[in-house]
Each structure stands twice: as C-alpha cells, then as structure tokens.
Design a protein around this motif. Structure first.
Motif, mmCIF file in Angstrom:
data_model
loop_
_atom_site.group_PDB
_atom_site.id
_atom_site.type_symbol
_atom_site.label_atom_id
_atom_site.label_comp_id
_atom_site.label_asym_id
_atom_site.label_seq_id
_atom_site.Cartn_x
_atom_site.Cartn_y
_atom_site.Cartn_z
ATOM 1 N N ALA A 173 8.732 -5.781 13.016
ATOM 2 C CA ALA A 173 9.980 -5.354 12.370
ATOM 3 C C ALA A 173 9.689 -4.695 11.018
ATOM 4 O O ALA A 173 10.256 -3.649 10.689
ATOM 5 N N ALA A 174 8.802 -5.288 10.234
ATOM 6 C CA ALA A 174 8.482 -4.752 8.911
ATOM 7 C C ALA A 174 7.901 -3.352 9.002
ATOM 8 O O ALA A 174 8.226 -2.472 8.190
ATOM 9 N N LEU A 175 7.053 -3.105 9.992
ATOM 10 C CA LEU A 175 6.411 -1.796 10.122
ATOM 11 C C LEU A 175 7.390 -0.699 10.534
ATOM 12 O O LEU A 175 7.104 0.479 10.326
ATOM 13 N N THR A 176 8.533 -1.068 11.088
ATOM 14 C CA THR A 176 9.521 -0.059 11.474
ATOM 15 C C THR A 176 10.425 0.344 10.313
ATOM 16 O O THR A 176 11.119 1.351 10.402
ATOM 17 N N LEU A 177 10.417 -0.438 9.237
ATOM 18 C CA LEU A 177 11.303 -0.170 8.105
ATOM 19 C C LEU A 177 10.752 0.928 7.197
ATOM 20 O O LEU A 177 9.545 1.106 7.085
ATOM 21 N N LYS A 178 11.664 1.632 6.545
ATOM 22 C CA LYS A 178 11.256 2.625 5.551
ATOM 23 C C LYS A 178 10.681 1.889 4.348
ATOM 24 O O LYS A 178 11.037 0.735 4.082
ATOM 25 N N PRO A 179 9.790 2.537 3.575
ATOM 26 C CA PRO A 179 9.106 1.843 2.473
ATOM 27 C C PRO A 179 10.034 1.267 1.403
ATOM 28 O O PRO A 179 9.666 0.331 0.712
ATOM 29 N N ASP A 180 11.240 1.802 1.283
ATOM 30 C CA ASP A 180 12.165 1.316 0.256
ATOM 31 C C ASP A 180 13.306 0.472 0.838
ATOM 32 O O ASP A 180 14.304 0.218 0.176
ATOM 33 N N ALA A 181 13.141 -0.010 2.073
ATOM 34 C CA ALA A 181 14.178 -0.819 2.721
ATOM 35 C C ALA A 181 14.430 -2.098 1.924
ATOM 36 O O ALA A 181 13.483 -2.723 1.429
ATOM 37 N N PRO A 182 15.687 -2.508 1.801
ATOM 38 C CA PRO A 182 16.003 -3.709 1.014
ATOM 39 C C PRO A 182 15.430 -4.996 1.588
ATOM 40 O O PRO A 182 15.266 -5.976 0.864
ATOM 41 N N GLU A 183 15.098 -5.019 2.883
ATOM 42 C CA GLU A 183 14.522 -6.220 3.500
ATOM 43 C C GLU A 183 13.088 -6.471 3.053
ATOM 44 O O GLU A 183 12.586 -7.584 3.183
ATOM 45 N N LEU A 184 12.445 -5.444 2.534
ATOM 46 C CA LEU A 184 11.045 -5.561 2.133
ATOM 47 C C LEU A 184 10.923 -6.085 0.705
ATOM 48 O O LEU A 184 11.745 -5.778 -0.149
#
Length: 131
Positions: free
Chosen positions: A70-81
């Motif tokens: 899931a983390a690898l699919t997120l954009k680098p500035d996603a709030p979940e990260l």
C-alpha cells in the motif's frame, strides 16, 4: 570448450548480481524512540530517480507485507505517509529518508522498490516500533 563455458557462466553470474540493502536504521523489528530519519546502506550505488522509498504507520490488523504494498502505491507527499519526499536524483550508496517529527507510538513499515544495476527491480520492507 569447458574453459569457455566456465568463463561464460562466471561472466553471467557477475552481471546478474542484484543490489542488496546492507543495513537499515532503525533495524528490523527494533523498538525505538521516534526517529527523525530512516537510513539505508546499499551494496552498490543506486539510481534514486528510479527508486521509491516510503514509511507508513501500520494499522492494528494490517500485515507488514500489505502495508508495504500500500505504501509503495502512494504518492511521495500522501498524508498517510510519515516519510517526507526525497529530492535527490543521483546515484547513492547510502540514503537518508527524513520523517515527519513526533511519530506516535505504534508500528511502522519501511518499504522500498529500487532498480538494480543489472536492470532488475528489488523490493523489500522492514518494520520498526516507536515506543
């Protein structure tokens, strides 16, 4: 003829070596105070513009493998990260990934996907806990 085959096999074996993560800090399964960064050391310099690194809190019922995907699919500035975007785009044998300040207690997954020098993708993940 055998010598030629042996030389060919050795050459192919050397050319197909994949990049490996030599170390990661915080180390796998470590329980630490909230870190400010995650540090990677690689077996050879990697091309950062073709690499992805993410750090994300794991939900209570989430498996580390699922969290990493899931983390690898997120954009680098996603709030979940909790990792901050990496701006470097050069070769690096060591990489520091800045984290948001004041991580809450809990379990975090560090996920990576990089392009090995031989052109093969290398993925992996590690987990650490903030006390």
């Amino acid at each position: 003829m055998r010598a030629l085959l042996l030389l060919l096999a050795l050459a192919l074996g050397t050319a197909s070596a994949h990049t490996t993560v030599l170390s990661i800090t915080p180390t796998a399964d470590a329980s630490v105070a909230a870190p400010k960064e995650v540090v990677f050391k690689f077996s050879e310099p990697i091309e950062l513009r073709f690499s992805t690194f993410r750090v994300m809190a794991l939900g209570a019922e989430m498996k580390p493998e699922d969290g990493a995907k899931a983390a690898l699919t997120l954009k680098p500035d996603a709030p979940e990260l909790v990792s901050r975007p990496i701006t470097a785009r050069t070769l690096a044998a060591q990489l520091r990934i800045p984290l948001r300040p004041g991580l809450n207690a809990g379990t975090y997954v560090v996920a990576w996907k990089l392009l090995s020098e031989d052109g093969h993708p290398v993925t992996g993940h590690s987990v650490f806990t903030v006390k």
